[in-house]
Design a protein around this motif. Structure first.
Motif, PDB file in Angstrom:
ATOM      1  N   THR A  12      -8.238  84.161  72.347  1.00 16.74           N
ATOM      2  CA  THR A  12      -9.127  83.169  71.743  1.00 16.74           C
ATOM      3  C   THR A  12      -9.082  83.161  70.226  1.00 16.74           C
ATOM      4  O   THR A  12      -8.911  82.112  69.595  1.00 16.74           O
ATOM      5  N   THR A  26      -6.152  81.487  68.498  1.00 18.69           N
ATOM      6  CA  THR A  26      -6.038  80.027  68.531  1.00 18.69           C
ATOM      7  C   THR A  26      -6.683  79.381  67.312  1.00 18.69           C
ATOM      8  O   THR A  26      -6.498  78.185  67.087  1.00 18.69           O
ATOM      9  N   ARG A  27      -7.449  80.148  66.525  1.00 17.09           N
ATOM     10  CA  ARG A  27      -8.171  79.572  65.394  1.00 17.09           C
ATOM     11  C   ARG A  27      -7.684  80.062  64.030  1.00 17.09           C
ATOM     12  O   ARG A  27      -7.983  79.460  63.012  1.00 17.09           O
ATOM     13  N   GLY A  70      -6.555  65.057  74.775  1.00 15.51           N
ATOM     14  CA  GLY A  70      -6.672  65.896  73.596  1.00 15.51           C
ATOM     15  C   GLY A  70      -5.334  66.036  72.883  1.00 15.51           C
ATOM     16  O   GLY A  70      -4.291  65.629  73.394  1.00 15.51           O
ATOM     17  N   ASP A  73      -8.651  69.785  67.859  1.00 15.31           N
ATOM     18  CA  ASP A  73      -8.879  69.743  69.311  1.00 15.31           C
ATOM     19  C   ASP A  73     -10.345  69.941  69.681  1.00 15.31           C
ATOM     20  O   ASP A  73     -10.696  69.937  70.860  1.00 15.31           O
ATOM     21  N   GLY A  74     -11.213  70.135  68.679  1.00 15.16           N
ATOM     22  CA  GLY A  74     -12.645  70.225  68.937  1.00 15.16           C
ATOM     23  C   GLY A  74     -13.119  71.523  69.546  1.00 15.16           C
ATOM     24  O   GLY A  74     -14.249  71.597  70.037  1.00 15.16           O
ATOM     25  N   THR A  75     -12.301  72.555  69.519  1.00 12.29           N
ATOM     26  CA  THR A  75     -12.682  73.811  70.182  1.00 12.29           C
ATOM     27  C   THR A  75     -13.269  74.842  69.226  1.00 12.29           C
ATOM     28  O   THR A  75     -13.568  75.955  69.645  1.00 12.29           O
ATOM     29  N   GLY A  76     -13.424  74.511  67.959  1.00  9.28           N
ATOM     30  CA  GLY A  76     -13.968  75.468  67.006  1.00  9.28           C
ATOM     31  C   GLY A  76     -13.532  75.137  65.601  1.00  9.28           C
ATOM     32  O   GLY A  76     -13.060  74.023  65.319  1.00  9.28           O
ATOM     33  N   ARG A 130      -7.319  77.217  78.535  1.00  9.79           N
ATOM     34  CA  ARG A 130      -7.492  77.801  77.212  1.00  9.79           C
ATOM     35  C   ARG A 130      -8.052  79.229  77.281  1.00  9.79           C
ATOM     36  O   ARG A 130      -7.768  80.051  76.414  1.00  9.79           O
ATOM     37  N   GLU A 131      -8.831  79.526  78.313  1.00  5.21           N
ATOM     38  CA  GLU A 131      -9.414  80.861  78.401  1.00  5.21           C
ATOM     39  C   GLU A 131      -8.367  81.944  78.620  1.00  5.21           C
ATOM     40  O   GLU A 131      -8.640  83.143  78.437  1.00  5.21           O
TER      41      GLU A 131
END
Length: 283
Positions: A212, A215-216, A198, A239-242, A207-208
């Motif tokens: 949270t 991070t966005r 990634g 990174d595809g997490t949101g 990441r948890e």
């Protein structure tokens, strides 16, 4: 073991002396983004590499090539200083510092190095190891390498435009070509590692454990909304997490800090007399 070949990797012969341009070339030799920096950066990354052998070999291959670039630049600088115009040489013999300053030449070329290159930048500041990055994280290091090659290429291109000497331009055109190649190499290596781990470095942190929502969020801390129109403020995150979230008016997560009062006893510091933290004390 390193093996030195007498032949240079590429031609490094100016058409005429130019001590002023020799000083300029010192920047891409011993400056922050010069050849000494990338040479040491790649070699130390390679020496310390614990990853797959192909990455270590690549780093040492490119680092060893950068040694050749240091030699090419040093050779070019020495020749640009060799046989400088007679009036400059004569004056330098009388008072090197004055002659060098008047001619735009680096005075240390006449005083310290005997008309040779030095491990310094164009203002004579010594090269130092703080310029290099060798963290042990391949993705972070390769991104640093891409930045180093980008800044280095920018400086070499600017120098190319500041000379008309065909010999100097010939050598610089080769260095430009190699910087282009090395940028492509680092881009390819970065792409390969990102496909595995990634795009976030380091990838190992859970990441948890991060806050949270933070991070966005792209937070606008200035007047105006122009920054909201960028790719970094909307749509899916790389990174595809949101998805990115644009926050026009960020609010504070924390509280106003309240510190405990200072202790009510005196301290003394040699040479300053008595004092108390956050209070005024009279002698």
């Amino acid at each position: 073991m390193f093996i030195h070949m007498k032949e240079l990797q590429y031609r490094a012969k100016p058409e005429r002396p130019d001590p002023v341009f020799a000083r300029k070339l010192q920047e891409v030799l011993g400056g922050q983004y010069g050849e000494m920096s990338v040479m040491m950066q790649y070699l130390f990354q390679g020496f310390n590499c614990r990853a797959e052998q192909k990455y270590r070999d690549m780093l040492l291959d490119i680092g060893t090539e950068e040694i050749a670039h240091v030699e090419m630049l040093s050779t070019m600088i020495a020749q640009l200083l060799d046989g400088a115009p007679a009036d400059q040489v004569d004056e330098a013999a009388k008072d090197p510092a004055i002659a060098a300053a008047l001619g735009g030449m680096n005075p240390q070329h006449a005083i310290v190095s005997g008309l040779g290159a030095m491990p310094t930048d164009s203002n004579g500041y010594p090269w130092n190891s703080k310029y290099i990055i060798a963290s042990g994280n391949l993705l972070a290091d390769f991104r640093a390498n891409l930045n180093a090659e980008s800044q280095g290429l920018l400086q070499v291109v600017r120098l190319y435009e500041q000379t008309t000497d065909p010999g100097v331009r010939d050598m610089l055109s080769f260095m430009i070509a190699r910087d282009i190649m090395h940028q492509n190499q680092w881009l390819a290596a970065i792409e390969e590692i990102e496909a595995i781990d990634g795009p976030i470095a380091p990838a190992s942190f859970p990441r948890e454990r991060a806050v949270t929502e933070a991070t966005r969020q792209f937070m606008n801390f200035s007047v105006g909304e122009e920054s909201s129109m960028g790719r970094w403020a909307n749509g899916p995150m790389p990174d595809g997490t949101g998805n990115f979230e644009y926050v026009a008016n960020p609010t504070a997560y924390g509280e106003a800090p309240v510190l405990k009062p200072a202790a009510k006893h005196q301290h003394s510091t040699p040479g300053t007399g008595p004092y108390v933290v956050n209070e005024t004390v009279k002698n």
